[in-house]
Design a protein around this motif. Structure first.
Motif, short mmCIF file in Angstrom:
data_model
loop_
_atom_site.label_atom_id
_atom_site.label_comp_id
_atom_site.label_asym_id
_atom_site.label_seq_id
_atom_site.Cartn_x
_atom_site.Cartn_y
_atom_site.Cartn_z
N SER A 71 0.87 -1.62 0.07
CA SER A 71 0.00 0.14 0.12
C SER A 71 1.40 1.07 -0.27
O SER A 71 0.29 2.15 -0.71
CB SER A 71 -1.23 -0.05 1.19
N THR A 147 -6.23 -8.98 -7.41
CA THR A 147 -6.64 -10.49 -6.22
C THR A 147 -7.48 -9.98 -5.47
O THR A 147 -7.73 -11.54 -5.21
CB THR A 147 -5.43 -9.29 -5.02
N ASP A 172 0.08 -1.21 -10.60
CA ASP A 172 0.02 -2.15 -9.37
C ASP A 172 0.46 -3.43 -10.33
O ASP A 172 -0.28 -4.28 -10.86
CB ASP A 172 -1.41 -1.99 -8.95
N LYS A 198 3.43 -11.74 -1.85
CA LYS A 198 3.02 -12.75 -2.98
C LYS A 198 3.38 -12.95 -3.44
O LYS A 198 3.64 -14.75 -3.10
CB LYS A 198 1.99 -11.81 -3.24
C1 LIG Z 1 -1.55 -7.16 -1.73
C2 LIG Z 1 -2.50 -6.21 -2.85
C3 LIG Z 1 -1.95 -4.82 -2.46
C4 LIG Z 1 -1.54 -4.00 -1.19
O1 LIG Z 1 -0.72 -4.86 -0.07
P1 LIG Z 1 -0.08 -4.80 1.18
O2 LIG Z 1 1.24 -5.33 0.57
O3 LIG Z 1 -1.06 -5.07 2.30
O4 LIG Z 1 0.02 -3.20 1.75
C5 LIG Z 1 -2.28 -3.93 -3.36
N1 LIG Z 1 -2.82 -4.48 -5.07
C6 LIG Z 1 -2.98 -5.32 -4.53
C7 LIG Z 1 -3.44 -5.45 -6.38
C8 LIG Z 1 -3.10 -6.52 -3.56
O5 LIG Z 1 -2.92 -7.45 -4.46
#
Ligand SMILES: *Cc1c(COP(=O)(O)O)cnc(C)c1O
Length: 393
Positions: A71, A147, A172, A198
């Motif tokens: 984020s 996601t 993103d 991820k």
């Molecule tokens: C998980 C996620 C985020 C946020 O990541 P954090 O590490 O939880 O702050 C942003 N964009 C997508 C597409 C995500 O899957």
């Protein structure tokens, strides 16, 4: 009262993240903490940058980890590239596009929303229409891999459209990096951010970013200062890009960066194309298993992510009870649906280290047992059999 050390259970993480962390990464994290301006640490940071350029498939000089979760990477892109009064086109097809809108508005800019249904990819024709209707737009933002639904969008085409209309792009790639093909330079992406938890098999808390020269130029020609001190890249760059003259900006999360470095070494050793192929192969087997149980996917095959599988909960099954049973009896975590999808779908992640044959078979076996107990009608045993056949084909 006496509180003692915390010892979490060993879980298998097959939700939307965090995903299973490679034991090599956890071991790296436990190495001795040294000073963040120690020359040995500075050398490791330089290696980290090179490894990250490989992961992103870019030669962008401004490629580095932000010391905070995904984020913060999102916020870093928006606060640096968007000035008050600008117009930004945000393509939304799930939860994270909504957060982009929040970011745009908090930068004092106007967000023009291009909406697609949850579960669909971003429609390039709709983006093109918005670009024609808003020649004042300066930036286009979208999520490569949503996601919240498991849909992947055609980033290359969206970036090209944005450039045809003189817009920079913010992408993103939190869930796509290392799980799905992603070519920052070939596709001309201007600003990209990701996360460690991820498909990189690393612990949560770091956000890799990369900015093209065009994006750096825009940051350097801003009329107003970036409203976030911590995320102002002109300051952060002097730290990460400063070489031996590195100036203190903030104390780097030293051990978290050992972990990140290790996860990128693992990716380099596997090879990025092999990582993409592994995610695809394990998805095929999981899909064969779900289909054998009569469980269908939310997302059309044409834009389905291999690392995040959104599947419909069978009729009459209590979706939360299934997740609770999987966690309690199998130490297995899968994800719930978000927003309009809450209660309707499960999100089964096959991300990074968690994307392996054993997890596919164990997850299908556990779901088969739990769903059979709850009275779901399907041929018990067929799911694991179908997945095994997929693996040996
Ligand atoms: C998980 C996620 C985020 C946020 O990541 P954090 O590490 O939880 O702050 C942003 N964009 C997508 C597409 C995500 O899957």
């Amino acid at each position: 009262m006496s509180i003692s050390s915390f010892h979490p259970p060993v879980r298998t993480l097959m939700g939307p993240g965090p995903s299973d962390v490679n034991p090599r990464v956890l071991e790296a994290m436990a190495r001795p903490t040294i000073g963040h301006l120690d020359p040995v640490f500075v050398d490791m940071m330089d290696e980290t940058k090179q490894l990250l350029q490989y992961a992103f498939q870019t030669s962008n000089a401004l490629t580095m980890p932000i010391s905070a979760p995904g984020s913060a990477g999102m916020e870093a892109c928006f606060v640096n590239l968007v000035e008050p009064g600008e117009t930004v086109i945000v393509c939304q097809n799930g939860v994270f596009g909504g957060r982009m809108k929040e970011n745009v508005e908090r930068c004092g800019a106007t967000a023009i929303m291009v909406q697609d249904d949850w579960g669909d990819a971003v429609d390039p024709a709709k983006l093109e229409e918005a670009l024609k209707a808003h020649p004042e737009a300066t930036v286009v933002a979208f999520v490569h891999a949503e996601t919240s639904t498991g849909a992947i969008s055609d980033a290359e085409t969206l970036v090209k459209l944005a450039h045809d209309h003189n817009c920079l792009t913010i992408v993103d790639a939190v869930t796509s990096l290392a799980g799905s093909p992603l070519m920052v330079d070939d596709w001309g992406i201007d600003a990209i951010y990701s996360g460690t938890q991820k498909c990189l098999s690393c612990t949560p808390g770091i956000s890799p970013i990369s900015f093209s020269q065009a994006a750096v130029d825009k940051v350097q020609s801003r009329k107003t200062p970036v409203q976030s001190w911590f995320l102002d890249l002109s300051l952060v760059m002097a730290y990460w890009g400063g070489g031996a003259k590195r100036a203190y900006h903030h104390t780097a999360p030293v051990n978290a960066l050992y972990a990140f470095h290790e996860s990128l070494v693992i990716l380099q050793d596997e090879g990025i194309e092999n990582s993409w192929a592994r995610h695809a192969k394990n998805h095929e087997a999981l899909k064969a298993g779900f289909e054998a149980m009569g469980i269908s996917f939310l997302v059309d095959e044409s834009c389905r992510l291999p690392q995040l599988n959104s599947v419909f909960v069978p009729e009459g099954i209590d979706e939360a009870a299934v997740r609770t049973e999987l966690l309690n009896s199998y130490n297995l975590e899968i994800g719930a649906g978000l927003g309009p999808m809450a209660g309707k779908i499960w999100r089964v992640g096959l991300m990074g280290f968690a994307s392996n044959e054993t997890n596919v078979l164990n997850c299908l076996g556990a779901m088969d047992a739990v769903l059979s107990d709850m009275g779901a009608k399907f041929d018990s045993g067929s799911a694991v059999k179908a997945a095994r056949a997929s693996f040996s084909s």
